[in-house]
Design a protein around this motif. Structure first.
Motif, short mmCIF file in Angstrom:
data_model
loop_
_atom_site.label_atom_id
_atom_site.label_comp_id
_atom_site.label_asym_id
_atom_site.label_seq_id
_atom_site.Cartn_x
_atom_site.Cartn_y
_atom_site.Cartn_z
N PRO A 1 0.81 -1.22 0.00
CA PRO A 1 0.00 0.00 0.00
C PRO A 1 0.85 1.28 0.00
N TYR A 2 1.92 1.28 0.78
CA TYR A 2 2.76 2.49 0.82
C TYR A 2 3.39 2.76 -0.54
N ARG A 3 3.96 1.74 -1.17
CA ARG A 3 4.60 1.93 -2.48
C ARG A 3 3.57 2.37 -3.53
N THR A 4 2.37 1.84 -3.43
CA THR A 4 1.33 2.22 -4.39
C THR A 4 0.90 3.66 -4.19
N ARG A 5 0.73 4.09 -2.94
CA ARG A 5 0.36 5.49 -2.67
C ARG A 5 1.45 6.44 -3.15
N LYS A 6 2.70 6.06 -2.90
CA LYS A 6 3.82 6.90 -3.33
C LYS A 6 3.86 7.01 -4.85
N ALA A 7 3.66 5.89 -5.53
CA ALA A 7 3.65 5.91 -6.99
C ALA A 7 2.49 6.75 -7.52
N PHE A 8 1.35 6.74 -6.81
CA PHE A 8 0.19 7.52 -7.26
C PHE A 8 0.49 9.02 -7.21
N THR A 9 1.19 9.47 -6.15
CA THR A 9 1.52 10.89 -6.06
C THR A 9 2.51 11.31 -7.15
N GLU A 10 3.26 10.34 -7.70
CA GLU A 10 4.24 10.65 -8.74
C GLU A 10 3.68 10.47 -10.15
N ARG A 11 2.83 9.43 -10.33
CA ARG A 11 2.40 9.10 -11.69
C ARG A 11 0.90 9.07 -11.89
N GLY A 12 0.13 9.35 -10.85
CA GLY A 12 -1.32 9.32 -10.99
C GLY A 12 -1.83 7.91 -11.14
N LEU A 13 -2.89 7.74 -11.93
CA LEU A 13 -3.50 6.42 -12.09
C LEU A 13 -2.58 5.43 -12.78
N ALA A 14 -1.55 5.91 -13.45
CA ALA A 14 -0.58 5.00 -14.07
C ALA A 14 0.16 4.18 -13.03
N ALA A 15 -0.01 4.52 -11.75
CA ALA A 15 0.67 3.79 -10.68
C ALA A 15 0.16 2.37 -10.54
#
Length: 377
Positions: free
Chosen positions: A61-75
């Protein structure tokens, strides 16, 4: 208290997109998990709660949230669309991997594993890199539909075996004749059931736990089951004996002739090449006039060697094993009562066997088993 990093706040459009993504089409499981993590995070669930709901590791969950703040839904996709990924194995290296996976494993190993293939690949003189991950090997094998860790059994006759073709077509032609009550087609086969009992009482199923039985059991011999079925009517009968003898097979044939089909002019029986299935044995158990009279009413059709799958009785035996015999039964009397109950229900269901495989199918799909190829018009 510090504010939570990488907060997920989805717009209505984002939520609709993720809901559509997880509920439609065929997706990668890991992508669906990330999409669900974003939906749960947007609802305000903590990482621990998300892990409990989705069964993922605590760091996902943490890695996914972090990726979302960087790449949006592409995370939801692990690979970044703007990054170029170098292919570890080129065409030549992949071909060598395939050749290696199709070869015998090294001495001391029963079969290839991903790690073993990865280690062995880099030792080849033609390979100029120092390491290959087992994940890279897995992806290349999956692409080429290779599973070197698995093997299967096969029983295929010699390619020039005309006997196989003859007996196969004889049985297939018989299966596609119309129903004739004066000349019924009966499929006959045999199996066995080991009598085993529990040393300790099983634990019944309960909410949250399946039923459990002790791995140790008591032996009580075995019983032989003789099954006959008429596929075009759905009728089936099962007889149980202590041993597998020619006399038992003779008894089953006599039952067919005298009890089940007394008015039939000819009873056509499909059976395998078991040594007890010998029509000549009628003369060992009956006077010649009676043996001849019985044999006049029978017509035996033998499946080819390595072709027992052509006997439709095997289909009924498979159903019998799944529905009735797939458990421990200790006493022969219990076995007889249980099989009798199954037989009664099976006959009441009128389960016809719709055999689809034809002689034309055999000549197309099994053409390599024919000594002389089919003449093309």
């Amino acid at each position: 208290m510090s504010r939570k990093q990488h907060v997920v706040e989805l717009s209505a459009e984002d939520r609709n997109t993720l809901d559509w993504f997880v509920s439609t089409g065929t997706r990668k499981a890991e992508d669906i998990t990330r999409a669900r993590i974003l939906l749960k995070a947007d609802e305000g669930l903590t990482d621990a709660q998300i892990c409990e709901h989705l069964g993922c590791s605590i760091g996902t969950p943490y890695r996914t949230r972090k990726a979302f703040t960087e790449r949006g839904l592409a995370a939801i996709h692990r690979r970044k669309p703007d990054r170029e990924y170098d292919r570890k194995l080129d065409g030549d290296a992949e071909a060598r991997l395939i050749k290696l996976a199709c070869s015998d494993p090294p001495e001391g190993h029963a079969r290839w594993t991903l790690h073993l293939l990865a280690d062995e690949l880099v030792t080849l003189d033609e390979i100029d890199f120092e390491s290959v991950s087992h994940e890279t090997v897995r992806q290349r094998l999956k692409k080429n539909t290779l599973k070197p860790h698995l093997y299967d059994y096969w029983a295929i006759p010699a390619e020039d075996e005309g006997q196989f073709a003859y007996h196969m077509e004889d049985v297939l032609d018989l299966y596609h004749e119309p129903y004739d009550q004066n000349r019924p087609v009966i499929c006959f086969d045999e199996t066995s059931k080991a009598l085993r009992g529990h040393k300790r009482d099983p634990l019944p199923a309960r909410p949250g736990a399946v039923a459990r039985i002790d791995t140790h059991y008591e032996r009580n011999g075995k019983q032989n089951l003789h099954l006959a079925t008429e596929p075009l009517t759905g009728w089936v009968t099962v007889a149980i004996t202590e041993k597998r003898k020619t006399a038992d097979w003779i008894d089953r044939m006599v039952e067919l002739a005298d009890e089940h089909y007394p008015d039939a002019n000819c009873i056509r029986v499909v059976l395998d090449n078991l040594n007890t299935h010998n029509p000549a044995a009628f003369y060992r158990y009956f006077p010649p006039d009676i043996a001849h009279a019985y044999l006049e009413r029978f017509e035996f059709h033998y499946t080819p060697k390595h072709g027992s799958w052509l006997n439709m009785a095997e289909i009924e035996i498979g159903v019998l094993k799944r529905q009735c015999l797939n458990r421990r039964i200790y006493h022969a009397a219990t076995l007889r009562s249980e099989v009798a109950a199954w037989q009664k229900q099976r006959n009441a269901a009128d389960g016809l066997i719709d055999w689809q495989f034809t002689t034309d199918d055999a000549r197309t799909k099994l053409r390599r088993l024919y000594p002389v190829p089919l003449t093309e018009n």
